[in-house]
Design a protein around this motif. Sequence first.
Motif, PDB file in Angstrom:
ATOM      1  N   TYR A 101       0.830  -1.207   0.000  1.00 24.53           N
ATOM      2  CA  TYR A 101       0.000   0.000   0.000  1.00 24.53           C
ATOM      3  C   TYR A 101       0.868   1.262   0.000  1.00 24.53           C
ATOM      4  CZ  TYR A 101      -4.299  -2.613   1.036  1.00 24.53           C
ATOM      5  OH  TYR A 101      -5.382  -3.453   0.979  1.00 24.53           O
ATOM      6  N   VAL A 102       1.908   1.265   0.810  1.00 17.84           N
ATOM      7  CA  VAL A 102       2.790   2.429   0.875  1.00 17.84           C
ATOM      8  C   VAL A 102       3.427   2.698  -0.485  1.00 17.84           C
ATOM      9  CG1 VAL A 102       4.952   3.307   1.835  1.00 17.84           C
ATOM     10  CG2 VAL A 102       3.253   2.261   3.345  1.00 17.84           C
ATOM     11  N   LEU A 105       0.502   4.007  -2.858  1.00 19.67           N
ATOM     12  CA  LEU A 105      -0.060   5.308  -2.511  1.00 19.67           C
ATOM     13  C   LEU A 105       0.973   6.425  -2.553  1.00 19.67           C
ATOM     14  CD1 LEU A 105      -2.288   4.103   0.468  1.00 19.67           C
ATOM     15  CD2 LEU A 105      -3.059   4.715  -1.835  1.00 19.67           C
ATOM     16  N   SER A 106       2.219   6.104  -2.255  1.00 18.60           N
ATOM     17  CA  SER A 106       3.258   7.140  -2.302  1.00 18.60           C
ATOM     18  C   SER A 106       3.534   7.589  -3.728  1.00 18.60           C
ATOM     19  CB  SER A 106       4.550   6.633  -1.649  1.00 18.60           C
ATOM     20  OG  SER A 106       5.073   5.524  -2.356  1.00 18.60           O
ATOM     21  N   GLN A 108       1.138   8.134  -5.741  1.00 15.68           N
ATOM     22  CA  GLN A 108      -0.112   8.821  -6.075  1.00 15.68           C
ATOM     23  C   GLN A 108      -0.910   8.056  -7.129  1.00 15.68           C
ATOM     24  OE1 GLN A 108       0.373  13.021  -6.848  1.00 15.68           O
ATOM     25  NE2 GLN A 108       1.687  13.331  -5.064  1.00 15.68           N
ATOM     26  N   PHE A 125      -0.954   6.788   7.544  1.00 10.40           N
ATOM     27  CA  PHE A 125      -1.402   7.069   6.180  1.00 10.40           C
ATOM     28  C   PHE A 125      -1.975   8.486   6.063  1.00 10.40           C
ATOM     29  CE2 PHE A 125      -2.016   2.537   4.314  1.00 10.40           C
ATOM     30  CZ  PHE A 125      -0.745   2.194   4.741  1.00 10.40           C
ATOM     31  N   TYR A 130      -1.926  10.022   2.206  1.00  8.00           N
ATOM     32  CA  TYR A 130      -2.314   8.934   1.311  1.00  8.00           C
ATOM     33  C   TYR A 130      -3.821   8.774   1.186  1.00  8.00           C
ATOM     34  CZ  TYR A 130       2.498   7.083   1.772  1.00  8.00           C
ATOM     35  OH  TYR A 130       3.860   6.905   1.764  1.00  8.00           O
ATOM     36  N   ASN A 333      -8.489   5.980  -0.892  1.00  7.47           N
ATOM     37  CA  ASN A 333      -7.280   6.513  -1.510  1.00  7.47           C
ATOM     38  C   ASN A 333      -7.489   7.983  -1.884  1.00  7.47           C
ATOM     39  OD1 ASN A 333      -5.046   7.103  -3.090  1.00  7.47           O
ATOM     40  ND2 ASN A 333      -5.492   5.572  -4.664  1.00  7.47           N
ATOM     41  N   ARG A 334      -6.606   8.857  -1.419  1.00  9.49           N
ATOM     42  CA  ARG A 334      -6.727  10.282  -1.732  1.00  9.49           C
ATOM     43  C   ARG A 334      -6.719  10.533  -3.233  1.00  9.49           C
ATOM     44  NH1 ARG A 334      -6.509  15.135   0.556  1.00  9.49           N
ATOM     45  NH2 ARG A 334      -6.175  14.264   2.638  1.00  9.49           N
TER      46      ARG A 334
END
Length: 443
Positions: A101-102, A105-106, A108, A125, A130, A333-334
């Motif tokens: 996930y990191v 999400l990092s 984007q 998060f 994130y 998720n952003r």
Amino acid sequence: MKFSKLALSSMLLIALVFFLVACNSDSSEQDNNDESDTSGANGEQASEGSEEEPVTIVYARGVDTTPGTEAVIKAFEEKFPHIKVEQREMPADTGQSHDQYVTLLSSQSSEIDVFNADVIWPAEFAQANYVLELDRFIEKDGINMDDYFPGTVAAANFNGKQWAMPQYTDAGVFYYRTDIVDQPPATWDELIEMASELKGENGTEYGYLMQAAQYEGLITNAIEFIASYGGEVVDENNNVVVDSPETIKALDKMKEIVTSDFVPENIVNFMEIETENAWIEGNAVFARNWPYMMASSNDEERSEIVDNVEMSRLPAGDEGTAASLGGWMTMINRYSEHPEAAWEFVKFISGPEGQKISALEGGRAPTLSALYDDPEVQGVSSLFANPEFREVLQSAVPRPVSPIYPEVSDIMQIEISKVLTGDQTSEEAAKNMQEKIEAAMAE
């Protein structure tokens, strides 16, 4: 004649004016209608989840060996036929899932929209930007967060904002042998007295079992002691407050139990599996573990203590009883391209309908207190029908809510282990944890 010609000209001029005005009015109305249609096409008709333009969201979660997830998704898609949910299965190992996930999400990436999060992830998060804060959705739809067990809400609240919705929960519970005792001990001091006296009854070898090895399970046990004596590690404002008289007293009590003669000599090597094995072999009067051990306790193929086990809240300290919170949250998720549709799914899966399906089909403990009054939910497990279990969940406390929780946990594991092995005092441990956690947060 001149008058007639003039009159005729005037009449023609007036008619022309009326004609032009009418044309202009029709044109304006048409323009307005066109704008309304365009607004509809780009707004309501083309909005996420419209029947004319379906939306597909991706839901990532760990391996589910039950039909629970499939059942929830099916029910959601029937209720919202314009939103399709695709599953992405993540590794069963929580640490591997976290790292994936990191990475995703990092960068984007928008390839997932909704995902399940361990209760110790939300602050991390959120700090990393994130995930979406959910307060505006919660307020818009009038969701009452007081309907959820307090600990499950607190675990996802960071810097005054809610970053995840509680989906299903877990908490530390106390097991006792009903063929040896009628009532469990109410306090830690009563536990010490009863465990010492009853050790050896009905073939038992130990009075008490717990998880005291240097790993994450040690932290869940320690948090239960600390909270029951009124202490905290990190407060709601992200201040480190672990160096306190309450923490010191809690660690002293924990050490008293771990170094007693009613626990196994190698208790500092015990994790969940060692606790479970010794317990179902009939070797102890009392034990601390997670709710799943009730099933193994009554497994006729494995257990020597079938029908002789009951569960209760953990013993109390000066400030009452506390259970470490476990379980999972749902986050958005952003960088999702479909945040509104994602929220509809999060709202459903964490709401009464979704959580009931998860309980019935997946055996997962709801985070909504009211569902434990539902006869169908009560029929899933004796735990769900047990009022004591609801009280356990009501008193559950999260582990430190911090964006650097893995570092906090590592520091605590080392310092608390030194107390249990006699390498330092509780006062030294509290002071070291305070200084080291503060330093880690300042980096």
